[in-house]
Design a protein around this motif. Structure first.
Motif, PDB file in Angstrom:
ATOM      1  N   ARG A  69       4.142  -4.248  10.775  1.00  0.00           N
ATOM      2  CA  ARG A  69       5.205  -3.887  10.064  1.00  0.00           C
ATOM      3  C   ARG A  69       5.175  -2.305   9.911  1.00  0.00           C
ATOM      4  NH1 ARG A  69       5.784  -8.341  10.425  1.00  0.00           N
ATOM      5  NH2 ARG A  69       6.167 -10.086   9.153  1.00  0.00           N
ATOM      6  N   TRP A  70       6.291  -1.816  10.192  1.00  0.00           N
ATOM      7  CA  TRP A  70       6.463  -0.487  10.474  1.00  0.00           C
ATOM      8  C   TRP A  70       7.693   0.177   9.335  1.00  0.00           C
ATOM      9  CZ3 TRP A  70       3.330   2.118  13.856  1.00  0.00           C
ATOM     10  CH2 TRP A  70       2.878   1.241  14.765  1.00  0.00           C
ATOM     11  N   ALA A  71       7.297   0.831   8.500  1.00  0.00           N
ATOM     12  CA  ALA A  71       8.279   1.554   7.576  1.00  0.00           C
ATOM     13  C   ALA A  71       9.418   2.448   7.925  1.00  0.00           C
ATOM     14  CB  ALA A  71       7.687   1.889   6.326  1.00  0.00           C
ATOM     15  N   ASN A  72       8.936   3.002   9.199  1.00  0.00           N
ATOM     16  CA  ASN A  72      10.047   3.838   9.908  1.00  0.00           C
ATOM     17  C   ASN A  72      10.327   4.952   8.775  1.00  0.00           C
ATOM     18  OD1 ASN A  72      10.442   2.210  12.339  1.00  0.00           O
ATOM     19  ND2 ASN A  72      11.460   0.970  10.933  1.00  0.00           N
ATOM     20  N   GLY A  73       9.207   5.517   8.332  1.00  0.00           N
ATOM     21  CA  GLY A  73       9.481   6.793   7.472  1.00  0.00           C
ATOM     22  C   GLY A  73       9.907   6.452   6.088  1.00  0.00           C
ATOM     23  N   GLN A  74      10.347   5.123   5.916  1.00  0.00           N
ATOM     24  CA  GLN A  74      11.103   4.897   4.569  1.00  0.00           C
ATOM     25  C   GLN A  74       9.975   4.307   3.712  1.00  0.00           C
ATOM     26  OE1 GLN A  74      14.702   2.526   4.800  1.00  0.00           O
ATOM     27  NE2 GLN A  74      15.167   3.632   6.914  1.00  0.00           N
ATOM     28  N   TYR A  75       9.135   5.088   3.188  1.00  0.00           N
ATOM     29  CA  TYR A  75       7.899   4.686   2.248  1.00  0.00           C
ATOM     30  C   TYR A  75       8.220   3.719   1.113  1.00  0.00           C
ATOM     31  CZ  TYR A  75       5.790   8.275   5.196  1.00  0.00           C
ATOM     32  OH  TYR A  75       5.305   8.879   6.347  1.00  0.00           O
ATOM     33  N   ASP A  76       9.422   3.936   0.607  1.00  0.00           N
ATOM     34  CA  ASP A  76       9.949   3.043  -0.603  1.00  0.00           C
ATOM     35  C   ASP A  76       9.930   1.625   0.028  1.00  0.00           C
ATOM     36  OD1 ASP A  76      12.180   3.660   1.225  1.00  0.00           O
ATOM     37  OD2 ASP A  76      13.455   3.115  -0.665  1.00  0.00           O
ATOM     38  N   GLN A  77       9.836   1.206   1.262  1.00  0.00           N
ATOM     39  CA  GLN A  77       9.831  -0.091   1.879  1.00  0.00           C
ATOM     40  C   GLN A  77       8.528  -0.526   1.963  1.00  0.00           C
ATOM     41  OE1 GLN A  77      12.728  -1.754   2.408  1.00  0.00           O
ATOM     42  NE2 GLN A  77      13.703   0.181   1.377  1.00  0.00           N
ATOM     43  N   LEU A  78       7.397   0.273   1.899  1.00  0.00           N
ATOM     44  CA  LEU A  78       5.994  -0.088   1.884  1.00  0.00           C
ATOM     45  C   LEU A  78       5.736  -1.652   0.895  1.00  0.00           C
ATOM     46  CD1 LEU A  78       4.431   3.115   2.778  1.00  0.00           C
ATOM     47  CD2 LEU A  78       4.520   1.091   4.306  1.00  0.00           C
ATOM     48  N   PRO A  79       5.935  -1.349  -0.292  1.00  0.00           N
ATOM     49  CA  PRO A  79       5.514  -2.412  -1.062  1.00  0.00           C
ATOM     50  C   PRO A  79       6.130  -3.783  -0.840  1.00  0.00           C
ATOM     51  CG  PRO A  79       6.217  -0.405  -2.577  1.00  0.00           C
ATOM     52  CD  PRO A  79       6.705  -0.007  -1.027  1.00  0.00           C
ATOM     53  N   ALA A  80       7.404  -3.590  -0.357  1.00  0.00           N
ATOM     54  CA  ALA A  80       8.145  -4.891   0.044  1.00  0.00           C
ATOM     55  C   ALA A  80       7.422  -5.651   1.305  1.00  0.00           C
ATOM     56  CB  ALA A  80       9.429  -4.822   0.151  1.00  0.00           C
ATOM     57  N   LEU A  81       6.952  -4.648   2.438  1.00  0.00           N
ATOM     58  CA  LEU A  81       6.381  -5.032   3.438  1.00  0.00           C
ATOM     59  C   LEU A  81       4.855  -5.608   3.375  1.00  0.00           C
ATOM     60  CD1 LEU A  81       7.549  -1.878   5.849  1.00  0.00           C
ATOM     61  CD2 LEU A  81       8.373  -4.149   5.954  1.00  0.00           C
ATOM     62  N   ALA A  82       4.344  -4.964   2.330  1.00  0.00           N
ATOM     63  CA  ALA A  82       2.962  -5.090   2.098  1.00  0.00           C
ATOM     64  C   ALA A  82       2.950  -6.709   1.461  1.00  0.00           C
ATOM     65  CB  ALA A  82       2.015  -4.179   1.162  1.00  0.00           C
ATOM     66  N   ALA A  83       4.135  -6.657   0.467  1.00  0.00           N
ATOM     67  CA  ALA A  83       4.084  -7.973  -0.064  1.00  0.00           C
ATOM     68  C   ALA A  83       4.430  -9.274   0.937  1.00  0.00           C
ATOM     69  CB  ALA A  83       5.306  -8.095  -1.256  1.00  0.00           C
ATOM     70  N   PRO A  99      -0.075   6.705   3.423  1.00  0.00           N
ATOM     71  CA  PRO A  99       0.735   6.149   2.151  1.00  0.00           C
ATOM     72  C   PRO A  99       0.679   4.620   2.288  1.00  0.00           C
ATOM     73  CG  PRO A  99       1.987   7.502   3.805  1.00  0.00           C
ATOM     74  CD  PRO A  99       0.722   7.255   4.559  1.00  0.00           C
ATOM     75  N   THR A 100       0.001   3.875   3.065  1.00  0.00           N
ATOM     76  CA  THR A 100       0.035   2.397   3.029  1.00  0.00           C
ATOM     77  C   THR A 100      -1.222   1.775   2.171  1.00  0.00           C
ATOM     78  OG1 THR A 100      -1.307   2.121   4.854  1.00  0.00           O
ATOM     79  CG2 THR A 100       1.057   2.152   5.165  1.00  0.00           C
ATOM     80  N   GLY A 101      -2.136   2.650   1.753  1.00  0.00           N
ATOM     81  CA  GLY A 101      -3.160   2.091   1.069  1.00  0.00           C
ATOM     82  C   GLY A 101      -3.021   1.687  -0.444  1.00  0.00           C
ATOM     83  N   LEU A 102      -2.088   2.319  -1.072  1.00  0.00           N
ATOM     84  CA  LEU A 102      -1.719   2.055  -2.327  1.00  0.00           C
ATOM     85  C   LEU A 102      -0.879   0.787  -2.665  1.00  0.00           C
ATOM     86  CD1 LEU A 102      -1.678   5.560  -4.219  1.00  0.00           C
ATOM     87  CD2 LEU A 102      -3.363   3.895  -4.506  1.00  0.00           C
ATOM     88  N   PRO A 103       0.226   0.813  -1.699  1.00  0.00           N
ATOM     89  CA  PRO A 103       1.028  -0.552  -1.813  1.00  0.00           C
ATOM     90  C   PRO A 103       0.249  -1.769  -1.391  1.00  0.00           C
ATOM     91  CG  PRO A 103       2.163   1.318  -0.901  1.00  0.00           C
ATOM     92  CD  PRO A 103       0.763   1.814  -0.918  1.00  0.00           C
ATOM     93  N   ALA A 104      -0.692  -1.696  -0.477  1.00  0.00           N
ATOM     94  CA  ALA A 104      -1.175  -2.745  -0.027  1.00  0.00           C
ATOM     95  C   ALA A 104      -2.214  -3.157  -0.963  1.00  0.00           C
ATOM     96  CB  ALA A 104      -2.199  -2.512   1.372  1.00  0.00           C
ATOM     97  N   LYS A 105      -3.017  -2.281  -1.889  1.00  0.00           N
ATOM     98  CA  LYS A 105      -3.873  -2.631  -2.788  1.00  0.00           C
ATOM     99  C   LYS A 105      -3.160  -3.019  -3.946  1.00  0.00           C
ATOM    100  CE  LYS A 105      -7.014  -0.494  -6.079  1.00  0.00           C
ATOM    101  NZ  LYS A 105      -7.714   0.612  -6.615  1.00  0.00           N
ATOM    102  N   ALA A 106      -1.979  -2.740  -4.258  1.00  0.00           N
ATOM    103  CA  ALA A 106      -0.894  -3.534  -5.381  1.00  0.00           C
ATOM    104  C   ALA A 106      -0.523  -4.739  -4.854  1.00  0.00           C
ATOM    105  CB  ALA A 106       0.237  -2.271  -5.640  1.00  0.00           C
ATOM    106  N   ALA A 107      -0.445  -5.131  -3.842  1.00  0.00           N
ATOM    107  CA  ALA A 107       0.153  -6.324  -3.317  1.00  0.00           C
ATOM    108  C   ALA A 107      -0.978  -7.387  -3.473  1.00  0.00           C
ATOM    109  CB  ALA A 107       0.706  -6.163  -1.885  1.00  0.00           C
ATOM    110  N   THR A 108      -2.162  -7.333  -3.418  1.00  0.00           N
ATOM    111  CA  THR A 108      -3.182  -8.201  -3.330  1.00  0.00           C
ATOM    112  C   THR A 108      -4.627  -7.778  -3.699  1.00  0.00           C
ATOM    113  OG1 THR A 108      -4.425  -9.979  -1.994  1.00  0.00           O
ATOM    114  CG2 THR A 108      -3.786  -7.801  -0.941  1.00  0.00           C
ATOM    115  N   THR A 109      -5.611  -8.689  -4.605  1.00  0.00           N
ATOM    116  CA  THR A 109      -6.818  -8.153  -4.767  1.00  0.00           C
ATOM    117  C   THR A 109      -7.863  -9.176  -4.201  1.00  0.00           C
ATOM    118  OG1 THR A 109      -6.571  -9.682  -6.719  1.00  0.00           O
ATOM    119  CG2 THR A 109      -6.055  -7.423  -7.095  1.00  0.00           C
ATOM    120  N   THR A 110      -7.156 -10.076  -3.305  1.00  0.00           N
ATOM    121  CA  THR A 110      -8.201 -11.082  -2.584  1.00  0.00           C
ATOM    122  C   THR A 110      -7.911 -10.850  -1.058  1.00  0.00           C
ATOM    123  OG1 THR A 110      -6.195 -12.406  -2.518  1.00  0.00           O
ATOM    124  CG2 THR A 110      -7.714 -12.774  -4.256  1.00  0.00           C
ATOM    125  N   ILE A 111      -7.137 -10.408  -0.381  1.00  0.00           N
ATOM    126  CA  ILE A 111      -6.990 -10.150   0.936  1.00  0.00           C
ATOM    127  C   ILE A 111      -7.670  -8.974   1.205  1.00  0.00           C
ATOM    128  CG2 ILE A 111      -5.681  -9.757   3.107  1.00  0.00           C
ATOM    129  CD1 ILE A 111      -3.368 -11.497   1.817  1.00  0.00           C
TER     130      ILE A 111
END
Length: 246
Positions: A69-83, A99-111
């Motif tokens: 999953r590549w955001a192509n510099g559109q960091y606002d897309q990272l939460p949706a890609l992580a979800a 920039p990907t750490g926080l969206p990934a952390k927000a998306a899951t507490t188990t994976i």
């Protein structure tokens, strides 16, 4: 059917069932690879990540699959890609750019999540005990400042006379036309992240894996830029370069 034939048939069926189940191919685990840049800009970092995976026995397409999953510099897309990776129930998320750490952390507490620069992002409070479902690798950063000044001194008055920025932190700047870069090895951090991803796939818990710091530094020199500026790079510096861009 007589009693003996019935028992024989049932026994054969009971034996065949586990054998048939064992013969079924096991589903390969899937890694979610999340990156804020594009494949064109950061795709070369996939190779050291795969190298790290291979050091733990995992090879893409053979015993593991990867969802990129590549955001192509559109960091606002990272939460949706992580979800999306969470919905696909990937086994591990490799959040491979800062920039990907926080969206990934927000998306899951188990994976489990493997990432870079966790302290800077406030994702963990301790390098030795990251806790939860998070761990990763980081590179040398502030520690490189003094060494960059030393390299500039070795290049002397020419860089001052031209009044141009001469040294940067990452290879991308040198590749884009900067004179040179010197910093912690992102390549090595990706490899280490690949190793941790493989270890997690084997059953280790992120909370038991201390955040690693790569101690490797990389020097890149753009010889084409040096020639345009009329700067002769000393052989002592050229010999230390990880790559000379010509």
């Amino acid at each position: 059917m007589d009693r003996r034939a019935f028992i024989t048939t049932m026994a054969g069926g009971l034996l065949a069932t586990p054998l048939a189940a064992e013969a079924q191919p096991r589903a390969m685990p899937t890694i979610g690879f999340l990156n804020g840049a594009s494949a064109e800009l950061s795709g070369h970092y996939v190779r050291p990540f795969l190298q790290g995976l291979s050091e733990t026995g995992y090879v893409e397409g053979r015993n593991v699959t990867i969802e990129f999953r590549w955001a192509n510099g559109q960091y606002d897309q990272l939460p949706a890609l992580a979800a999306d990776l969470v919905r696909r129930q990937v086994a591990v998320i490799a959040a491979t750019s800062t920039p990907t750490g926080l969206p990934a952390k927000a998306a899951t507490t188990t994976i489990p999540i493997v990432f870079s620069d966790p302290i800077e992002q406030g994702l963990v409070t301790s390098m030795n005990r990251p806790g939860g479902n998070l761990t990763g690798a980081t590179t040398l950063a502030v520690e490189m400042g003094q060494k960059r000044l030393e390299l500039l001194r070795e290049l002397a008055a020419l860089t001052v006379r031209h009044g141009v920025p001469a040294i940067y932190q990452y290879r991308e700047f040198a590749a884009a036309g900067g004179l040179m870069s010197y910093g912690g090895s992102i390549t090595d951090a990706y490899r280490m992240a690949g190793v941790y991803t493989g270890r997690i796939l084997k059953g280790e818990k992120p909370s038991d894996l201390p955040v690693q710091q790569s101690t490797k530094a990389e020097l890149f020199i753009n010889l084409k830029t040096a020639k345009k500026l009329g700067i002769a790079i000393p052989p002592s510096i050229l010999l230390r370069a990880e790559e000379v861009i010509e």
